[in-house]
Scaffold this active site. Structure first.
Site, PDB file in Angstrom:
ATOM      1  N   THR A 171       0.859  -1.322  -0.046  1.00  0.00           N
ATOM      2  CA  THR A 171      -0.109  -0.192   0.005  1.00  0.00           C
ATOM      3  C   THR A 171       0.899   1.316  -0.098  1.00  0.00           C
ATOM      4  O   THR A 171       2.071   1.254   0.451  1.00  0.00           O
ATOM      5  CB  THR A 171      -0.899   0.028   1.049  1.00  0.00           C
ATOM      6  OG1 THR A 171      -0.177  -0.002   2.330  1.00  0.00           O
ATOM      7  CG2 THR A 171      -1.709  -1.175   1.187  1.00  0.00           C
ATOM      8  N   ASP A 172       0.206   2.534  -0.371  1.00  0.00           N
ATOM      9  CA  ASP A 172       0.990   3.741  -0.333  1.00  0.00           C
ATOM     10  C   ASP A 172       0.395   4.464   0.970  1.00  0.00           C
ATOM     11  O   ASP A 172      -0.440   3.666   2.020  1.00  0.00           O
ATOM     12  CB  ASP A 172       0.644   4.613  -1.418  1.00  0.00           C
ATOM     13  CG  ASP A 172      -0.983   4.719  -1.800  1.00  0.00           C
ATOM     14  OD1 ASP A 172      -1.575   4.750  -0.660  1.00  0.00           O
ATOM     15  OD2 ASP A 172      -1.338   5.265  -2.932  1.00  0.00           O
ATOM     16  N   PHE A 173       0.741   5.668   1.264  1.00  0.00           N
ATOM     17  CA  PHE A 173       0.621   6.232   2.453  1.00  0.00           C
ATOM     18  C   PHE A 173      -0.973   6.452   2.613  1.00  0.00           C
ATOM     19  O   PHE A 173      -1.607   6.704   3.858  1.00  0.00           O
ATOM     20  CB  PHE A 173       1.271   7.664   2.526  1.00  0.00           C
ATOM     21  CG  PHE A 173       0.386   8.654   1.500  1.00  0.00           C
ATOM     22  CD1 PHE A 173      -0.545   9.568   2.141  1.00  0.00           C
ATOM     23  CD2 PHE A 173       0.826   8.856   0.205  1.00  0.00           C
ATOM     24  CE1 PHE A 173      -1.186  10.490   1.259  1.00  0.00           C
ATOM     25  CE2 PHE A 173       0.132   9.855  -0.602  1.00  0.00           C
ATOM     26  CZ  PHE A 173      -0.613  10.628  -0.153  1.00  0.00           C
TER      27      PHE A 173
END
Length: 151
Positions: free
Chosen positions: A26-28
């Site tokens: 995942t990203d932020f």
């Protein structure tokens, strides 16, 4: 029980590979980072071939080794996947045309398509030149093709 990782399964002409979304995917925002779908698609194509009887290490071990490269990749994102989601990578090999393998893939959650990919992979010599797949490779993949297997 086996400690071997799963290579998924065939459902008709489709290969289904379960994938779990981990924090590292995942990203932020907590959504799957767009480039990680490319990884999921790669795993789906590789495990399709593995279950069809085509091993990458075995292809490199032949008298005339061969490998695959992605020549074209068209991705359409529809909905995001999130951490802990259980996804399925659906892979269908459509056709073999000369050195090219035409592949359609989706990433799905509970049957809903989140992402689609149209892929053209090319068989190559180890020096990078295109080459036709071996007769054995074509024989192993042909039963799963949804289109034509033209050489």
């Amino acid at each position: 029980m086996t400690d071997q990782p799963t290579a998924g399964r065939f459902d008709g002409q489709d290969h289904l590979l379960p994938v779990r979304v981990y924090y590292e995917d995942t990203d932020f925002t907590g959504l799957v980072y767009h480039a990680n779908y490319v990884r999921y698609f790669e795993r789906g194509r590789s495990d399709f071939l593995r279950l069809a009887g085509v091993g990458h290490a075995e292809l490199l071990d032949q008298d005339e080794p061969l490998a695959f490269v992605v020549a074209e990749l068209n991705i359409r994102y529809a909905k995001p996947a999130r951490i802990d989601d259980a996804l399925v990578v659906r892979t269908r090999y459509e056709a073999i045309r000369g050195p090219r393998l035409i592949i359609r893939q989706t990433v799905e959650r509970d049957g809903e398509v989140l992402c689609r990919a149209d892929v053209t992979a090319v068989c190559i010599h180890l020096d990078g030149r295109p080459r036709r797949p071996t007769k054995r490779l074509v024989e192993l993949v042909t039963p799963w093709l949804s289109g034509e297997a033209s050489q």
